[in-house]
Design an enzyme around this catalytic site. Structure first.
Site, short mmCIF file in Angstrom:
data_model
loop_
_atom_site.label_atom_id
_atom_site.label_comp_id
_atom_site.label_asym_id
_atom_site.label_seq_id
_atom_site.Cartn_x
_atom_site.Cartn_y
_atom_site.Cartn_z
CG HIS A 40 -1.59 1.27 1.52
ND1 HIS A 40 -1.29 2.06 2.62
CD2 HIS A 40 -2.57 1.91 0.85
CE1 HIS A 40 -2.06 3.12 2.61
NE2 HIS A 40 -2.86 3.06 1.55
CG HIS A 114 0.88 8.51 1.40
ND1 HIS A 114 1.22 7.75 2.49
CD2 HIS A 114 -0.47 8.67 1.47
CE1 HIS A 114 0.13 7.44 3.18
NE2 HIS A 114 -0.91 7.99 2.58
#
Length: 318
Positions: A40, A114
């Site tokens: 992820h 991110h």
């Protein structure tokens, strides 16, 4: 079946090449029906603390404050090892979130993101993946490209065309085409060991697959994550397509986020380490009840995650 035979069939000598070591009866089943370990936010190990904050939205205005960027990085880091190390460890699905930096001198240069941008640009990383795929032709890699931050109306179509053309040129005949059902044998026979999912509403060439459904628990509480995933899986898996069961924890998108990011002596990797054993145990139990396909995790190279997922393919057939 004897215990000795059962033990022999469960042995995988190297998770660097685990797909090529699966028993022959698995070579002709769709990859949609295999258990595949994934990571992820695969590039978060490379986050640049000197880049501006691009998420969460409420912290963007603090981008010029080093301490704020440091906190964002501490709580956005979900992987600790490089893309090559993840590949070597047996990870085969990669969650790749794409972004364009504002005012970049190169109009087509893209990065991953991110919370912050990465140091390394997209094309450099994809070349690394290509070289690894070249060296391991019997390992099938699934690259899921999504999010596309900073793509505005002025440059949107140009950037997508550039990225898609780069991928097609780089991987060329290695790309498994959308519309066919991939199996290990079919991929091996065709010499195609890269599948690219492109999650954006544009007209895709056959080399680009559509969005891969990603189920996740949307919570920092592993019990709630398990419950939400169980509900989603028991509703029925997608038919004849890839889907992801995401074990990842998710920070709140409201003021409750402060409960976590203000913990001066804690960070996201530590939280993940504490929750991972329980989540992996849940996967073992749930896999016996509902089918699973791609299973994605934070810290995907840690805690025996890859070996546990790979074993799901073998143990249910022994």
């Amino acid at each position: 079946m004897s215990a000795t035979k059962g033990k022999k069939r469960r042995e995988v000598a190297s998770y660097c090449d685990w797909m090529s070591q699966l028993p022959a009866e698995l070579h002709n089943i769709p990859l949609f029906n295999l258990a595949i370990p994934g990571s992820h936010d695969s590039m978060s190990y490379d986050l640049d603390i000197n880049s501006p904050i691009i998420e969460p939205e409420r912290l963007k205005r603090l981008s010029k404050i080093y301490c704020a960027r440091k906190i964002v990085r501490k709580w956005a880091l979900t992987q600790e090892e490089t893309i090559t190390q993840q590949l070597d460890a047996g990870v085969r699905y990669f969650d790749l979130r794409i972004a364009k930096k504002r005012n970049d001198t190169d109009p087509t240069r893209l990065y991953f993101h991110h919370g912050l941008y990465t140091h390394t640009d997209v094309e450099t990383v994809l070349r690394v993946v290509h070289d690894w795929a070249e060296s391991h032709p019997r390992e099938i890699l699934i690259l899921a490209l999504s999010h596309f931050k900073g793509f505005d109306k002025k440059n949107d179509q140009h950037l997508h065309n550039h990225l898609i053309n780069f991928i097609k040129t780089l991987f060329g005949p290695k790309l498994f085409l959308r519309g066919e059902t991939p199996t290990l044998k079919k991929c091996w026979d065709q010499g195609r060991n890269v599948i690219v999912s492109y999650d954006y509403p544009i007209k895709r060439p056959l080399e680009m697959w559509t969005e891969i459904i990603y189920y996740y628990g949307n919570s920092m509480d592993s019990t709630k994550v398990e419950s939400k995933l169980r509900q989603q899986l028991e509703k029925g898996r997608p038919s004849k397509q890839f889907f992801v069961c995401g074990l990842n924890l998710t920070l709140p998108d409201n003021v409750k986020i402060l409960m976590y990011i203000l913990r001066l002596c804690d960070n996201f990797p530590n939280v993940i380490r504490r929750s991972l054993p329980r989540l992996l145990q849940w996967v073992k139990e749930q896999a016996g009840k509902t089918p699973m396909n791609i299973i994605a995790s934070d810290l995907a190279t840690r805690g025996g995650f890859v070996s546990m997922v790979v074993e799901l393919n073998i143990s249910k057939r022994v």
